[in-house]
Design a protein around this motif. Sequence first.
Motif, PDB file in Angstrom:
ATOM      1  N   GLN A 142      -8.568   5.168  59.285  1.00 34.00           N
ATOM      2  CA  GLN A 142      -7.139   4.865  59.350  1.00 34.00           C
ATOM      3  C   GLN A 142      -6.388   5.929  60.131  1.00 34.00           C
ATOM      4  N   LEU A 143      -6.821   7.181  59.982  1.00 34.80           N
ATOM      5  CA  LEU A 143      -6.177   8.308  60.665  1.00 34.80           C
ATOM      6  C   LEU A 143      -6.716   8.533  62.070  1.00 34.80           C
ATOM      7  N   GLY A 144      -7.660   7.709  62.509  1.00 36.12           N
ATOM      8  CA  GLY A 144      -8.219   7.856  63.840  1.00 36.12           C
ATOM      9  C   GLY A 144      -9.190   8.997  63.984  1.00 36.12           C
ATOM     10  N   LEU A 145      -9.707   9.524  62.847  1.00 31.79           N
ATOM     11  CA  LEU A 145     -10.656  10.629  62.923  1.00 31.79           C
ATOM     12  C   LEU A 145     -12.049  10.146  63.303  1.00 31.79           C
ATOM     13  N   HIS A 146     -12.294   8.848  63.116  1.00 25.88           N
ATOM     14  CA  HIS A 146     -13.479   8.215  63.686  1.00 25.88           C
ATOM     15  C   HIS A 146     -13.132   6.761  63.984  1.00 25.88           C
ATOM     16  N   THR A 147     -13.907   6.133  64.844  1.00 23.32           N
ATOM     17  CA  THR A 147     -13.641   4.747  65.249  1.00 23.32           C
ATOM     18  C   THR A 147     -14.855   3.858  64.988  1.00 23.32           C
ATOM     19  N   LYS A 148     -15.703   4.271  64.064  1.00 27.09           N
ATOM     20  CA  LYS A 148     -16.986   3.595  63.860  1.00 27.09           C
ATOM     21  C   LYS A 148     -16.829   2.332  63.011  1.00 27.09           C
ATOM     22  N   PRO A 149     -17.678   1.337  63.255  1.00 29.45           N
ATOM     23  CA  PRO A 149     -17.618   0.113  62.453  1.00 29.45           C
ATOM     24  C   PRO A 149     -17.958   0.382  60.991  1.00 29.45           C
ATOM     25  N   VAL A 150     -17.289  -0.339  60.103  1.00 28.00           N
ATOM     26  CA  VAL A 150     -17.531  -0.231  58.670  1.00 28.00           C
ATOM     27  C   VAL A 150     -17.701  -1.646  58.105  1.00 28.00           C
ATOM     28  N   PRO A 177      -1.179  -4.295  57.147  1.00 27.88           N
ATOM     29  CA  PRO A 177      -2.094  -5.439  57.286  1.00 27.88           C
ATOM     30  C   PRO A 177      -3.239  -5.186  58.256  1.00 27.88           C
ATOM     31  N   ILE A 178      -2.989  -4.475  59.360  1.00 30.61           N
ATOM     32  CA  ILE A 178      -4.056  -4.228  60.337  1.00 30.61           C
ATOM     33  C   ILE A 178      -5.189  -3.420  59.721  1.00 30.61           C
ATOM     34  N   HIS A 179      -4.856  -2.520  58.805  1.00 31.45           N
ATOM     35  CA  HIS A 179      -5.891  -1.714  58.157  1.00 31.45           C
ATOM     36  C   HIS A 179      -6.714  -2.562  57.189  1.00 31.45           C
ATOM     37  N   ARG A 180      -6.097  -3.534  56.575  1.00 34.78           N
ATOM     38  CA  ARG A 180      -6.815  -4.435  55.679  1.00 34.78           C
ATOM     39  C   ARG A 180      -7.647  -5.451  56.447  1.00 34.78           C
ATOM     40  N   GLN A 181      -7.163  -5.893  57.595  1.00 32.58           N
ATOM     41  CA  GLN A 181      -7.779  -6.997  58.318  1.00 32.58           C
ATOM     42  C   GLN A 181      -8.813  -6.568  59.358  1.00 32.58           C
ATOM     43  N   GLU A 182      -8.629  -5.376  59.966  1.00 40.97           N
ATOM     44  CA  GLU A 182      -9.474  -5.014  61.105  1.00 40.97           C
ATOM     45  C   GLU A 182     -10.233  -3.706  60.949  1.00 40.97           C
ATOM     46  N   MET A 183      -9.963  -2.946  59.902  1.00 41.29           N
ATOM     47  CA  MET A 183     -10.593  -1.642  59.761  1.00 41.29           C
ATOM     48  C   MET A 183     -12.025  -1.746  59.239  1.00 41.29           C
ATOM     49  N   VAL A 193     -25.105  -8.137  58.020  1.00 38.98           N
ATOM     50  CA  VAL A 193     -24.600  -6.773  58.189  1.00 38.98           C
ATOM     51  C   VAL A 193     -24.677  -6.299  59.639  1.00 38.98           C
ATOM     52  N   LEU A 194     -25.849  -6.328  60.242  1.00 37.83           N
ATOM     53  CA  LEU A 194     -25.995  -5.782  61.599  1.00 37.83           C
ATOM     54  C   LEU A 194     -25.168  -6.548  62.621  1.00 37.83           C
ATOM     55  N   PRO A 195     -25.159  -7.889  62.612  1.00 37.24           N
ATOM     56  CA  PRO A 195     -24.270  -8.593  63.551  1.00 37.24           C
ATOM     57  C   PRO A 195     -22.801  -8.229  63.352  1.00 37.24           C
ATOM     58  N   ALA A 196     -22.376  -8.063  62.090  1.00 40.41           N
ATOM     59  CA  ALA A 196     -20.981  -7.699  61.829  1.00 40.41           C
ATOM     60  C   ALA A 196     -20.659  -6.313  62.373  1.00 40.41           C
ATOM     61  N   SER A 204      -9.210   2.177  68.095  1.00 38.60           N
ATOM     62  CA  SER A 204      -8.822   3.301  68.942  1.00 38.60           C
ATOM     63  C   SER A 204      -8.241   4.443  68.113  1.00 38.60           C
ATOM     64  N   PRO A 205      -8.499   5.701  68.514  1.00 42.28           N
ATOM     65  CA  PRO A 205      -7.868   6.835  67.820  1.00 42.28           C
ATOM     66  C   PRO A 205      -6.346   6.755  67.850  1.00 42.28           C
ATOM     67  N   ALA A 206      -5.801   5.991  68.816  1.00 45.29           N
ATOM     68  CA  ALA A 206      -4.350   5.842  68.911  1.00 45.29           C
ATOM     69  C   ALA A 206      -3.769   5.139  67.701  1.00 45.29           C
ATOM     70  N   ILE A 207      -4.643   4.513  66.904  1.00 42.14           N
ATOM     71  CA  ILE A 207      -4.189   3.826  65.697  1.00 42.14           C
ATOM     72  C   ILE A 207      -3.527   4.793  64.736  1.00 42.14           C
ATOM     73  N   ARG A 208      -3.740   6.073  64.936  1.00 39.91           N
ATOM     74  CA  ARG A 208      -3.121   7.095  64.079  1.00 39.91           C
ATOM     75  C   ARG A 208      -1.611   6.901  63.996  1.00 39.91           C
ATOM     76  N   ARG A 209      -1.008   6.416  65.092  1.00 41.39           N
ATOM     77  CA  ARG A 209       0.429   6.202  65.104  1.00 41.39           C
ATOM     78  C   ARG A 209       0.859   5.114  64.132  1.00 41.39           C
ATOM     79  N   GLU A 210      -0.125   4.289  63.700  1.00 44.95           N
ATOM     80  CA  GLU A 210       0.170   3.213  62.759  1.00 44.95           C
ATOM     81  C   GLU A 210      -0.209   3.588  61.324  1.00 44.95           C
ATOM     82  N   ALA A 211      -0.623   4.832  61.107  1.00 45.58           N
ATOM     83  CA  ALA A 211      -1.133   5.212  59.799  1.00 45.58           C
ATOM     84  C   ALA A 211      -0.044   5.196  58.731  1.00 45.58           C
ATOM     85  N   ALA A 212       1.151   5.599  59.101  1.00 42.30           N
ATOM     86  CA  ALA A 212       2.237   5.650  58.125  1.00 42.30           C
ATOM     87  C   ALA A 212       2.905   4.297  57.996  1.00 42.30           C
ATOM     88  N   ILE A 213       3.365   3.992  56.800  1.00 42.85           N
ATOM     89  CA  ILE A 213       4.106   2.742  56.555  1.00 42.85           C
ATOM     90  C   ILE A 213       5.576   2.950  56.887  1.00 42.85           C
TER      91      ILE A 213
END
Length: 213
Positions: A142-150, A177-183, A193-196, A204-213
């Motif tokens: 959420q803070l853009g400290l990593h961008t890896k799939p989860v 909502p973006i953190h719930r839907q796409e993170m 699992v692997l296909p997902a 993107s690390p730029a998502i950090r700007r969206e971290a705060a509500i």
Amino acid sequence: MCKFFCNFVAIFVRMSKMHPIHNLCVYCASSNQSRPSYYSAARQLGVLAAQAGIRLVYGDGGIGLMEALADGALSAGGEVLGVIPQFMVDEGWNNPRSTHTHIVASMHERKAYIEKVSDAMVALPGGIGTLEELAECLTWKQLGLHTKPVVILNTDGYYDRLLGYLDYMVEENMMRPIHRQEMFTVVNTPEEVLPALMNAPEWSPAIRREAAI
């Protein structure tokens, strides 16, 4: 010809966005008293990862879902990297069958090292330790400290209540909502699992700007 070319371009673009995975972190339980389906799913994920040439990275536990996961990978000729604090080794909680073991000084160092060496993360059913690892992994993303799939493997609906709570966070404006839907992505079977992971939304690390509500 145009239709063929357009289809080719679409496939190429899709493949170019796939996430290469060489080391897969798996968070899961050390409980030996869970329902059999949880162990079966963990073992099957280990098998599938090994067959895909992916090394598993986990907490090096020698019991519970951790053991089932490692056994599945090892039975299919895969590699398993266990990362474990020294005090757990002193207690005899490590898995001597892991192909590689990395001993660290603390739980904090364990989580940081696992995140560093892994290309993606999966959460299987687990207790408060697994929940804490998943929550921290998502917080870092959420803070853009990593961008890896989860991916959350929701075997037998184990995580339904947690997912409902995350929905409530969105309703109460505690989570975007973006953190719930796409993170992260939720799947129900090990085969998904692997296909997902490979087709997870770009982050993107730029998502950090969206971290705060």
